[in-house]
Design a protein around this motif. Structure first.
Motif, PDB file in Angstrom:
ATOM      1  N   THR A  16       3.829   1.313 -11.670  1.00  0.00           N
ATOM      2  CA  THR A  16       3.476   2.586 -12.500  1.00  0.00           C
ATOM      3  C   THR A  16       2.558   2.008 -13.837  1.00  0.00           C
ATOM      4  N   ALA A  17       2.874   0.715 -14.300  1.00  0.00           N
ATOM      5  CA  ALA A  17       2.176   0.375 -15.187  1.00  0.00           C
ATOM      6  C   ALA A  17       0.615  -0.080 -14.967  1.00  0.00           C
ATOM      7  N   GLY A  18       0.357  -0.036 -13.575  1.00  0.00           N
ATOM      8  CA  GLY A  18      -1.075  -0.368 -13.110  1.00  0.00           C
ATOM      9  C   GLY A  18      -1.856   1.109 -12.908  1.00  0.00           C
ATOM     10  N   MET A  19      -1.155   2.197 -13.082  1.00  0.00           N
ATOM     11  CA  MET A  19      -1.634   3.447 -12.965  1.00  0.00           C
ATOM     12  C   MET A  19      -1.704   4.394 -14.229  1.00  0.00           C
ATOM     13  N   VAL A  20      -0.562   4.036 -15.076  1.00  0.00           N
ATOM     14  CA  VAL A  20      -0.571   4.897 -16.261  1.00  0.00           C
ATOM     15  C   VAL A  20      -0.641   3.766 -17.594  1.00  0.00           C
ATOM     16  N   SER A  21      -1.470   4.351 -18.585  1.00  0.00           N
ATOM     17  CA  SER A  21      -1.669   3.508 -19.683  1.00  0.00           C
ATOM     18  C   SER A  21      -0.440   3.407 -20.387  1.00  0.00           C
TER      19      SER A  21
ATOM     20  N   ARG B  31       7.850  -6.688 -21.247  1.00  0.00           N
ATOM     21  CA  ARG B  31       6.811  -7.485 -22.001  1.00  0.00           C
ATOM     22  C   ARG B  31       5.922  -8.013 -20.980  1.00  0.00           C
ATOM     23  N   ARG B  32       6.177  -8.267 -19.702  1.00  0.00           N
ATOM     24  CA  ARG B  32       5.197  -8.654 -18.589  1.00  0.00           C
ATOM     25  C   ARG B  32       4.221  -7.612 -18.409  1.00  0.00           C
ATOM     26  N   PHE B  33       4.702  -6.220 -18.441  1.00  0.00           N
ATOM     27  CA  PHE B  33       3.767  -5.312 -18.124  1.00  0.00           C
ATOM     28  C   PHE B  33       3.596  -4.204 -19.358  1.00  0.00           C
ATOM     29  N   ALA B  34       3.692  -4.903 -20.581  1.00  0.00           N
ATOM     30  CA  ALA B  34       3.346  -4.307 -21.836  1.00  0.00           C
ATOM     31  C   ALA B  34       3.905  -2.703 -21.833  1.00  0.00           C
TER      32      ALA B  34
ATOM     33  N   LEU C 294       0.792  -1.240  -0.019  1.00  0.00           N
ATOM     34  CA  LEU C 294      -0.005   0.101   0.070  1.00  0.00           C
ATOM     35  C   LEU C 294       0.838   1.251   0.020  1.00  0.00           C
ATOM     36  N   LEU C 295       1.920   1.209   0.817  1.00  0.00           N
ATOM     37  CA  LEU C 295       2.714   2.427   1.159  1.00  0.00           C
ATOM     38  C   LEU C 295       3.598   2.702  -0.481  1.00  0.00           C
ATOM     39  N   LEU C 296       3.880   1.492  -1.061  1.00  0.00           N
ATOM     40  CA  LEU C 296       4.568   1.465  -2.420  1.00  0.00           C
ATOM     41  C   LEU C 296       3.717   2.075  -3.307  1.00  0.00           C
ATOM     42  N   ALA C 297       2.459   1.689  -3.607  1.00  0.00           N
ATOM     43  CA  ALA C 297       1.598   2.074  -4.556  1.00  0.00           C
ATOM     44  C   ALA C 297       1.305   3.641  -4.146  1.00  0.00           C
ATOM     45  N   GLN C 298       1.265   4.076  -3.096  1.00  0.00           N
ATOM     46  CA  GLN C 298       0.938   5.615  -2.638  1.00  0.00           C
ATOM     47  C   GLN C 298       1.980   6.447  -3.178  1.00  0.00           C
ATOM     48  N   SER C 299       3.228   5.889  -2.963  1.00  0.00           N
ATOM     49  CA  SER C 299       4.408   6.598  -3.113  1.00  0.00           C
ATOM     50  C   SER C 299       4.666   6.636  -4.646  1.00  0.00           C
ATOM     51  N   VAL C 300       4.364   5.601  -5.479  1.00  0.00           N
ATOM     52  CA  VAL C 300       4.480   5.812  -6.823  1.00  0.00           C
ATOM     53  C   VAL C 300       3.629   6.617  -7.537  1.00  0.00           C
TER      54      VAL C 300
ATOM     55  N   GLY D  38      16.172  -5.282 -12.473  1.00  0.00           N
ATOM     56  CA  GLY D  38      16.242  -5.701 -10.865  1.00  0.00           C
ATOM     57  C   GLY D  38      14.881  -5.555 -10.302  1.00  0.00           C
ATOM     58  N   ILE D  39      14.835  -6.181  -8.848  1.00  0.00           N
ATOM     59  CA  ILE D  39      13.535  -6.213  -8.247  1.00  0.00           C
ATOM     60  C   ILE D  39      13.230  -4.650  -7.976  1.00  0.00           C
ATOM     61  N   ASP D  40      14.147  -3.785  -7.723  1.00  0.00           N
ATOM     62  CA  ASP D  40      13.692  -2.414  -7.247  1.00  0.00           C
ATOM     63  C   ASP D  40      13.016  -1.660  -8.372  1.00  0.00           C
ATOM     64  N   SER D  41      13.790  -1.389  -9.550  1.00  0.00           N
ATOM     65  CA  SER D  41      13.131  -0.773 -10.681  1.00  0.00           C
ATOM     66  C   SER D  41      11.875  -1.513 -11.295  1.00  0.00           C
ATOM     67  N   SER D  42      12.018  -2.996 -11.375  1.00  0.00           N
ATOM     68  CA  SER D  42      10.858  -3.765 -11.772  1.00  0.00           C
ATOM     69  C   SER D  42       9.540  -3.583 -10.942  1.00  0.00           C
ATOM     70  N   THR D  43       9.701  -3.446  -9.710  1.00  0.00           N
ATOM     71  CA  THR D  43       8.536  -3.107  -8.791  1.00  0.00           C
ATOM     72  C   THR D  43       7.995  -1.712  -9.068  1.00  0.00           C
TER      73      THR D  43
END
Length: 636
Positions: free
Chosen positions: A280-285, A310-313, A247-253, A270-275
């Protein structure tokens, strides 16, 4: 994201003519034009001169600076972003403050005029600003909690001056910039200059989470925030902690998607930038992502970035680099830094920023988790060293150390002999010194023969690494690992990682944002006991668990890889001409700083393959390239 500069003339005596002060101010801000190509602002208010270079991100039409409040009580020049400015506008408007723009800059004016220094607690974002209060004739400045935005200052002959980069000070004729040998020795130890020190005498960096007040010729600095101590074992389950972290990660992004210009995400795979990319892909087209790859296989991670894209188009942009291309750029990139910094990844970071700026103006990145979630290999190594130090002396000296000397050297990403030698060098050091010994290019012992005229006080670990000891022992955590994390965040991340990203991105007028360094998120993570970050040898434990359902398993299962380049082979190959020119005996004797015999030994051993001196030679080469461009006055 911008560049700021200014000065306050002493109260006694006559002010220099207005035209002269404006010329000085214009020259200083002109040196920062890469930080703000969209506009320039200069303001004189009595003895105070404030300058600004603008990179337009929010309120493109009306956000110019320096900016006054509606009642002309104060004026501010500001670098960064205040992510909660809309909430602050509603809060301060209800208290009677009159807003004239839609810019986040006015939130700083409101916070000061209504709450004074206490108003800093309300500001969420990355920032460095200087504000002139006309009535009290006070200059008030502050730097964000993690120091994402730079703020340099100096006091010379009664004049207080500040700037985003030291290059601005080079344009102010009333300042004298001198580089003492002590600064060079500190750089050789750290590969950067640890805050508050700089490469110049009597020039300082404002500490992160600190404010500064200049009034009547008197300077006061004070902390307004610090990283919280680890708390007791949480009552919540791991699953609940993971949910809160997500929740905090999503709020920060979401906060960092605030912009009136195009934005994207740095994606290393890596894990960090991929997260960050996944959220971001879930919030921006169709978010844009950017990565850099290498033609040398052992350094290349581009396939992982493509997997996430590819995973997040995402709309993915990639550039593959060759060693020759990077090596050719090195002198120019190093020389453009306002003070020397020997992180080899400045080259790919510079090129990543370049390809990103061709498409967007703002980029989100993955900096922060390695420090906050104990992601570096140094964290488990710290615990391993404690066990090693308890072994009988004969086992260490007669068995382990001889075996380590049998390991082979390699010019690839991992050099087994180099890793073993480095671990053993720091394993028996005091706790406060252990990790810094592993990180250092030149320890105190290694510097004894490096200089023609060394500073005696810095030839001991206690003197050379005093800034690290101050941080380690000043953080009152019971767990030594928490103190290590504090030092990483307040020194290595501050002056190495964040400086690299800020300078490389701003060279291309690109704004870089760091969601993991959000205040709410960071405070949550800092309060967790170490077992939620390091579980045995498993680093970033809770973060990996929290995003396990979000990322591809190939990303979650990867080990930590740095954004590095083949330094060891470059020093023997395409950078050899620069090594011979800048580290050769003739140049060193004319320069009179380094001992030619000692440097010659390092070069000969490295180029012949007898030893791996990549860190030492890279650090010396970077320093020489910087000295050649900036030509500071060298003093004992």
């Amino acid at each position: 994201m911008c560049g700021i500069a200014g000065f306050v003339w002493p109260g006694q005596g006559a002010l220099p003519p207005e035209a002269e002060r404006l010329a000085w101010l214009g020259a200083a801000t002109g040196a920062l034009s890469h930080r703000g190509p969209d506009g320039e602002g200069l303001a004189l208010e009595g003895p105070c001169a404030l300058g600004h270079r603008r990179l337009s991100i929010i309120d493109l039409a009306a956000g110019s600076q320096p900016m006054e409040d509606a009642d002309c009580r104060a004026v501010v020049t500001f670098n960064g972003e205040i992510y909660n400015y809309r909430e602050l506008k509603a809060r301060y408007a209800a208290r009677g403050f009159r807003f004239r723009t839609h810019s986040d800059t006015e939130a700083i004016l409101a916070a000061w005029l209504l709450d004074g220094p206490d108003g800093l607690d309300a500001l969420e974002g990355m920032f460095a600003f200087a504000l002139w209060d006309k009535a009290s004739r006070t200059l008030f400045a502050a730097r964000d909690r993690f120091g994402k935005k730079p703020f340099y200052y100096t006091i010379q002959n009664g004049v207080f001056a500040f700037a985003s980069e030291l290059t601005a000070f080079e344009k102010l004729p009333f300042l004298r910039l001198e580089t003492p040998v002590a600064a060079l020795m500190r750089f050789a130890a750290y590969e950067y200059l640890p805050t508050p020190e700089t490469i110049y005498k009597d020039v300082f960096k404002l500490r992160p989470g600190h404010s500064l007040l200049w009034r009547d010729g008197q300077l006061t600095t004070a902390p307004y925030w610090d990283m919280p101590l680890p708390g007791p074992q949480p009552k919540a389950s791991e699953e609940d902690l993971c949910a809160e972290l997500r929740l905090l990660l999503a709020q920060s992004v979401k906060r960092r998607l605030m912009a009136d210009v195009p934005l994207g995400v740095f994606l290393s795979g890596g894990i960090d930038s991929s997260t960050v990319a996944a959220l971001t892909a879930g919030m921006v087209s169709r978010i844009k992502t950017f990565s850099i790859g290498f033609s040398e296989a052992s350094y290349d991670e581009s396939r992982y970035a493509r997997l996430v894209a590819r995973r997040f188009a995402t709309d993915h942009h990639e550039r593959i680099l060759s060693a020759d291309a990077c090596g050719a750029l090195l002198p120019e990139i190093v020389a453009r830094f306002d003070e020397p910094m020997a992180d080899p990844s400045i080259v790919p970071t510079y090129l990543l920023s370049q390809v990103t700026r061709e498409n967007v103006t703002v980029a989100l990145g993955g900096d922060g988790p390695d420090e906050l979630f104990y992601g570096y290999e140094y964290y488990p190594a710290f615990n391993l060293a404690a066990a090693y130090d308890k072994l009988p002396a004969f086992a260490r000296r007669r068995v382990i150390e001889p075996l380590a000397r049998l390991l082979p050297h390699s010019a690839g990403y991992v050099n087994p002999r180099f890793v073993a030698d480095t671990f053993l060098a720091g394993a028996t050091a005091p706790q406060w010194l252990r990790v810094q010994t592993w990180l250092s290019a030149f320890t105190a012992e290694a510097q004894a023969n490096l200089w023609q005229r060394p500073v005696p006080q810095l030839l001991s670990p206690q003197g050379l690494f005093a800034p690290t000891r101050e941080l380690f022992e000043g953080f009152p955590a019971d767990d030594p690992l928490a103190r290590v994390g504090y030092v990483f965040a307040r020194q290595y991340m501050l002056d190495y990682i964040l400086v690299k990203v800020d300078r490389c991105s701003m060279m291309h007028s690109l704004e870089a944002r760091a969601p993991f360094l959000d205040r709410d998120l960071a405070e949550f993570v800092c309060r967790l006991p170490a077992r939620y970050k390091l579980r045995g040898a498993r680093r970033k434990y809770l973060l990996k668990k929290a995003v396990a359902d979000l990322l591809p398993k190939e990303i979650l299962g990867r080990g930590k890889r740095g954004f590095l380049i083949p330094v060891a082979s470059w020093l023997r190959g395409q950078l050899r001409p620069q090594v011979d020119a800048l580290l050769g005996e003739k140049h060193l004797r004319e320069q009179g700083i380094f001992d030619p015999k000692e440097v010659g030994r390092l070069v000969a051993e490295h180029t012949s393959g007898v030893a791996d001196h990549r860190k030492k030679l890279w650090t010396l080469l970077v320093l020489q390239l910087w000295l050649a461009r900036h030509k500071p006055s060298l003093i004992p």
